[in-house]
Design an enzyme around this catalytic site. Structure first.
Site, PDB file in Angstrom:
ATOM      1  CB  ALA C 123      41.050  67.755  28.906  1.00  0.00           C
ATOM      2  NE  ARG C 242      47.730  57.973  39.037  1.00  0.00           N
ATOM      3  CZ  ARG C 242      48.802  57.889  38.375  1.00  0.00           C
ATOM      4  NH1 ARG C 242      50.210  57.970  38.746  1.00  0.00           N
ATOM      5  NH2 ARG C 242      48.553  58.029  37.025  1.00  0.00           N
ATOM      6  CD  GLN C 278      32.130  28.964  61.089  1.00  0.00           C
ATOM      7  OE1 GLN C 278      32.124  28.118  60.386  1.00  0.00           O
ATOM      8  NE2 GLN C 278      32.749  29.000  62.258  1.00  0.00           N
ATOM      9  CD  GLU C 363      42.482  60.613  39.003  1.00  0.00           C
ATOM     10  OE1 GLU C 363      41.462  61.519  39.358  1.00  0.00           O
ATOM     11  OE2 GLU C 363      43.311  60.996  39.720  1.00  0.00           O
TER      12      GLU C 363
END
Lengths: 264, 399, 389
Positions: C123, C242, C278, C363
């Site tokens: 937090a 991370r 393609q 984050e």
């Protein structure tokens, strides 16, 4: 507390067919799996182990050497020990001979407080081994168990499914139960248990280790014999409809009336 | 232990090689050879068109005089004051078996407060009805029901014993077989007497993908169970002039280690599906719980019950008590309608014994169409209401 | 590509993937639709031992590092990033305790977190402090044997569901960045309550809530490390976590690629499966290359970080931005390959796109990550003796 779980390796039933030309079972390419109902038996045992720390769970199976895989599966989910009951003499066993052999193994594992089996195996579908095994070992048993709890250290209160509802019984230990999916959701493999399973050496028991005569097991020890296998009748007269809904509704209605289906 | 190859009959055609699931057979110039890899499954026996391969006999032969066992017995299931209908189905087939064997059909009934039950059983041909009436039999327990039946069998020695494959039968008849150390075949779909006078027991295996015929050659009695509604019940025009026997059994039979605490009859929405003559089942294709109302309407018009596939139950469209299939209930009504159900084998095993199967699905490739008698490729949301309208119209009701 | 993993590392992948295949995939659409917290799935995960992947063995964990954590969350992300985030966020909440907590705090909280018995949460974010973490205003005032915490936290993953929260608050407003500290707050501590549950674009199975501290009183020994260490704890935690976000991106991108390729093989238009065209092949080629590059970067960085290097922050940031950008790009392309079906809620790719976006935001936004990298590069090049020009 010591719990033994009986497992069986079976072919994945949906892929087993009869070759119409030779009238034999086509088993090529059919995977072998742990009998789906046995996952619930294992889960029931492991749930008891979660709650009662002094519990040991032993998984056993009777089968060819390949059946070792189901024991690895059980160990990977948390079973403490495993035994493979395997020998040429055990081949061709009916439910009696299977139960007799399993009973001999369980006697070598005593004391065993509870034996847990799945409701039935998806290849034989008989659901006979659980009750027969309990009877040979002279233990009380309960089938189609949906839930259970310990009323004290030596009694279980079980709820079993009946055709019209449920029945609640008090079952003294040592006992045997066959369980339904209601006992709990089968847990995944755990990391630690799987590593341990890989290094675990599974003992293999034959008639000598079980202390039984070869005449009393396998085909020689069986009372029933399969004399013929064949494909079930395919419904040759199947009627398939496509088209306008109103037309199909009419056709179905009149056909059902012809079949004298009740209710119409 | 291996199958035996008769060198005289074997022509070295090699058909058996492919039949063997473990590759234990090789064929030389002269005949087939079976290696120790054999698992005694018996597939090669069936594969050989020349009858050159035979399985070694099961068991070690009879260890007593089997001719001491006579008679066809049916275990009549008594539950909460009534006789379960499967008992009448068994008495019907039992009659035919007894005739072929030239012996009598008898019925065994265990329960409490059983006065007068024999009348119904005489109507189905039971010449002797063995009645065991005891308070401990008021509620089912494997132990007491098993002990009593075993005691009777030991005393009267029937050659054949039939019982219903109900939750009761499937639970305690294996106990009976184990105590008597004899063979049991569960869930037979056909029973007959073969040329050798043995009970030929036919049953499905591998989830119904194959059928197997089974014998119990050296032990008695030969025991078989049959699920309800697989066979038909046919009463006689005139009941037989039968007798009732009330055997005296030792008190030890009536003792159980298990204590019955409670019995509940559940009234879930699926409570009646095993007994109903018509079952209308819905699958995930119904999409919403509310849509099941249309199946309820249809079922109610046909005096039937509503079932569901596992997918529908898991999606919250139907109650678990309505689930038909391998992990649900097995039903065999006269009419089974599978609406919006794909037909996975686990569902099919729960309903394939139904007399007439109708499938409604918009996918023509759905596997359910392989097992139905009548398949409708249509949008169920159009078809079912239209079908309901048709039924009402034919009855002269307002549509 | 084979990364020559050890038997133990492969087993972590296998077990995590089994959970994805058997438990997460069948219910992910339903969880997303109902915005339902995956309580049952987390209980299942608890049984696999995976919650303890980064916790040292002495506290009941498996003793793995950043790399092992990445292996696990990548496989879970193939199932659902919402579920994988709930799992990973518990690890994030545990890291402050694990890295800086006293022996007593570690013994008290880590075993239960490792066994999955209790969930954790991290937090830090507040309404006025997102990228600018130094702007947090939640206060923790020492009072006798307690700290009294007042303030609000916003957008906390696992908020309301977790039992254990690592909470950042200002203990000394005069000390600027050295005035923040980190505390363990438990659900049920007096004065601690939860605000609204957010309704989100994606990762809807993950629970995101406001935390309200209304003179919340906690015992003194709940302080992690020492007063003033708050931001260090946060930064060191992010260095560890991370790459995990990068791993979530790799897992999601892999799932998108797998679904798109499977679809392209089955879908027939103009008489051929569209994978023979393609245009589609080139798209898949680019997607596959990106996934592999993202994986290679995340794995290399994760392994590197487990050696505790000094330049951890720069590389952690790189792994996060690259893989999260790849996830969004690959998910977008997967929707395009599935065409109309890609847009329909009945098919799983539109959810992948909605889920992928958050990876570039939480984050530490990818902009902040780029700041970090840029500043590190500046410092590094400033220190270099050898020049080229």
């Amino acid at each position: 507390m010591h719990i033994v779980v009986c497992l069986k390796q079976v072919p994945e039933s949906q892929n087993v067919r009869i070759d119409p030309k030779t009238n034999t079972l086509i088993r090529q390419g059919v995977a072998s799996v742990l009998n789906p109902f046995d996952y619930f038996a294992l889960e029931a045992a492991l749930t008891i182990k979660d709650e009662r720390l002094d519990t040991k769970v032993t998984a056993i199976t009777m089968g060819p050497p390949q059946a070792k895989e189901v024991l690895m599966d059980a160990l990977s989910r948390g079973a403490d020990d495993a035994i493979l009951i395997s020998h040429r003499a055990f081949a061709g066993a009916d439910t009696w001979a299977t139960s007799f052999t399993l009973a001999a193994a369980i006697r070598r594992l005593e004391p065993v407080d509870l034996i847990v089996c799945g409701k039935q195996a998806i290849d034989g579908d008989t659901a006979q081994v659980g009750p027969e095994l309990a009877t040979i070992l002279n233990r009380p048993y309960a089938t189609y168990v949906k839930s259970f709890e310990f009323v004290d250290d030596s009694h279980l209160k079980i709820t079993r499914q009946t055709d019209e509802g449920v029945a609640v019984w008090r079952l003294p230990l040592p006992a045997l139960v066959t369980v339904l999916k209601d006992v709990g959701e089968p847990r995944p493999r755990s990391y630690r248990a799987t590593l341990r399973a890989r290094r675990y050496e599974i003992p293999v028991w034959g008639p000598e280790e079980l202390g039984v005569d070869e005449d009393s097991v396998g085909l020689k020890g069986s009372y029933t014999q399969v004399v013929r296998i064949f494909s079930p009748e395919r419904k040759k007269d199947r009627i398939m409809l496509r088209g306008s809904v109103e037309e199909m509704v009419d056709e179905l209605y009149y056909w059902l009336k012809e079949q004298r289906v009740p209710g119409l | 232990m291996k199958p035996l190859v008769d060198k005289e009959l074997c022509v070295a055609c090699g058909e058996c090689i492919d039949a063997c699931p473990v590759g234990a057979i090789s064929v030389g110039d002269e005949c087939a050879e079976i290696s120790d890899e054999c698992t005694l499954c018996g597939m090669c026996v069936d594969a050989c068109q020349y009858g050159a391969i035979s399985m070694p006999d099961v068991g070690t032969g009879a260890d007593e005089d089997l001719s001491r066992y006579k008679g066809v017995w049916v275990f009549v299931e008594w539950r909460h004051g009534t006789v379960h209908r499967v008992s009448y189905e068994l008495l019907t087939v039992g009659r035919k078996l007894a005739e072929k064997k030239g012996t009598d059909l008898c019925a065994v009934i265990q329960g409490h407060k059983l006065d007068g039950v024999e009348k119904d059983l005489f109507r189905y041909g039971a010449k002797t009805v063995y009645v065991v009436d005891h308070p401990s039999l008021a509620h089912f327990t494997d132990e007491i029901y098993g002990n009593v039946l075993v005691e009777l069998v030991r005393r009267y020695r029937p050659e054949i014993l039939l019982a219903g494959g109900t939750s009761t039968g499937r639970s305690f008849i294996p106990r009976v077989a184990a105590m008597l150390q004899t063979g049991l075949t569960a869930d037979c779909t056909e029973l007959d007497i073969n040329d050798e006078g043995l009970l030929l027991q036919t049953r499905p295996a591998f989830g119904g993908n194959i059928m197997a015929s089974i014998l119990c050659p050296y032990r008695r009695p030969q025991i078989a169970t049959v699920r309800p509604k697989v066979l038909r019940a046919e009463p006689l025009d005139m009941p037989v002039d039968g007798q009732v026997v009330r055997p005296d059994l030792p008190e030890a039979c009536f003792v159980s280690r298990v204590e019955v605490l409670e019995e509940q009859v559940l009234e879930g929405p699926g409570a009646n599906i095993a007994e109903a003559d018509v079952v209308v089942s819905g699958g995930r294709g119904l999409q919403r719980k509310e849509n099941f109302a249309m199946l309820e309407e249809l079922a109610s018009l046909l005096n039937g019950a509503v079932g569901a596939s596992r997918g529908a139950v898991e999606a919250g469209l139907a109650d678990p008590s309505q689930q038909v299939g391998q992990t649900g209930r097995t039903v065999a009504p006269a009419l089974y309608m599978a609406v919006g159900i794909s037909g996975a084998v686990q569902h099919v095993v729960g309903m394939q014994g139904s007399r007439v199967i109708v499938a409604v699905n918009r996918d023509p490739e759905a596997p359910i169409f392989d097992v139905c008698h009548f398949g409708v490729v249509a949008d169920l949301f159009e078809f079912v209401p239209a079908f309901i309208r048709k039924i009402r119209k034919e009855r002269g009701e307002e549509v | 590509m084979d990364y020559f993993l050890t038997e133990e590392q492969r087993l972590l992948q296998e077990i995590a993937y089994e959970v994805t295949r058997e438990w997460i995939r069948p219910v992910r659409a339903q969880l997303d639709e109902a915005e339902e917290f995956p309580t049952r799935l987390l209980k299942i995960l608890a049984k696999t031992d995976l919650f303890g992947v980064c916790v040292p063995e002495e506290y009941g964990g498996l003793g793995g590092g950043v790399f092992e954590n990445c292996l696990v969350v990548e496989q879970l992300a193939r199932g659902c990033v919402g579920v994988a985030t709930s799992f990973a966020a518990s690890g994030l909440g545990a890291y402050p305790i694990l890295l800086f907590g006293s022996e007593e705090l570690k013994k008290k909280y880590l075993p239960d977190i490792a066994s999955g018995k209790r969930l954790a949460a991290f937090a830090l974010t507040e309404p006025g402090a997102g990228s600018d973490v130094s702007a947090i205003r939640t206060r923790a005032v020492k009072s006798g044997d307690e700290y009294i915490i007042t303030g609000t936290k916003q957008w906390i993953t696992n908020g309301g569901e977790a039992d254990v929260y690592s909470v950042f608050a200002i203990t000394d407003p005069t000390k600027g960045p050295r005035g923040a500290s980190c505390f363990v707050v438990e659900k049920g501590d007096p004065g601690f309550s939860f605000g609204k549950k957010e309704v989100k674009l994606g990762i809807r199975a993950s629970a995101t809530r406001e935390l309200i501290f209304n003179e919340c009183r906690i015992p003194r020994d709940r302080l992690i490390g020492r007063e003033g260490m708050g931001f260090i704890i946060a930064m060191k935690t992010f260095d560890k976590s991370r790459p995990g976000i990068g791993a979530l991106g790799v897992g999601l991108a892999q799932e998108a690629l797998d679904i798109a390729a499977e679809y392209a093989r089955k879908r027939v238009q103009f008489g051929k499966s569209i994978i023979s065209f393609q245009a589609i092949q080139h798209k898949l080629a680019d997607m596959a290359t990106k996934v592999e590059a993202a994986r290679a970067l995340v794995y290399s960085v994760a392994r590197y970080l487990d050696a505790e290097p000094k330049d951890a922050s720069k590389y952690a940031a790189m792994s996060k931005i690259f893989a999260s950008d790849v996830a969004v790009e690959v998910a977008l392309e997967a929707v395009q390959i599935l065409g109309g079906y890609g847009y329909m809620r009945d098919y799983p790719v539109e959810k992948l796109l909605r889920d992928a976006k958050i990876l570039q935001i939480y984050e530490g936004t990818n902009e902040i990550q780029r700041n970090i990298i840029g500043q590190e590069l500046n410092k590094e090049y400033g220190k270099k003796k050898e020049t080229i020009l």
